[in-house]
Scaffold this motif. Structure first.
Motif: not given
Length: 192
Positions: A93-113
């Motif tokens: 977290r960064e304060g009250f917000h999620p901090l994304i380190n290596d789970g960078l944005p993905m499209c939903e099909p790739c996240a599912s995969l």
């Protein structure tokens, strides 16, 4: 460009993952880049050979990871992200917000995969540590690099470059999610 998505056997490989020729970090150099409207000094890997050798899943290729963030591309398939994309972390977290380190944005099909194939994501989900977010807005948080002793996994060449530079040198970019909702890992794993 290499055919995407990249594969190792039957497993998908994120476009941002380093490959064995890139993992040594011996060819690194520093250059100025503009990201998020700011001109910053960034460490660059010096070698760009996705798909050659073996994937090194635990190391992100610095330029490719910054490229996907700067251009709002999926970190797996490198296609443009939809308005709402999937990000993952293990509770950072960064304060009250999620901090994304290596789970960078993905499209939903790739996240599912990814959730179905990645052993690390499977372990984190089974242990209840995997947090999955549907995000539409984030701030960039470039990471300042510092020397790391070789005995603790540091690279001699990186440490030498950092010692020569005046001012901060950044490596990769973390994201602080601003608009997001939480979803279950199971819901993403089953989507496809």
């Amino acid at each position: 460009m290499t055919a995407l998505p990249l594969k190792w056997g039957t497993s998908p490989v994120p476009w941002v993952a380093a490959w064995s020729p890139e993992a040594s970090r011996e060819a690194v150099y520093v250059r100025t880049e503009t990201i998020g409207g700011n001109r910053l000094r960034f460490m660059c890997d010096g070698i760009d050979t996705p798909g050659e050798g073996r994937p090194v899943f635990k190391i992100m290729h610095l330029e490719r990871s910054r490229h996907v963030v700067a251009h709002r591309l999926c970190q797996i398939c490198c296609e443009p992200l939809p308005a709402s994309s999937i990000c993952m972390n293990q509770g950072e977290r960064e304060g009250f917000h999620p901090l994304i380190n290596d789970g960078l944005p993905m499209c939903e099909p790739c996240a599912s995969l990814s959730i179905r194939h990645c052993p690390g994501l499977k372990r984190a989900a089974a242990a209840g540590r995997l947090h999955v977010f549907r995000a539409s807005d984030w701030d960039l948080a470039p990471v300042i690099l510092g020397p790391v002793p070789e005995a603790k996994g540091g690279c001699r060449r990186v440490n030498e470059l950092l010692a020569k530079e005046r001012g901060p040198v950044f490596g990769y970019v973390k994201l602080v999610l601003r608009r997001f909702s939480t979803i279950s890992p199971d819901a993403i794993a089953e989507a496809a």
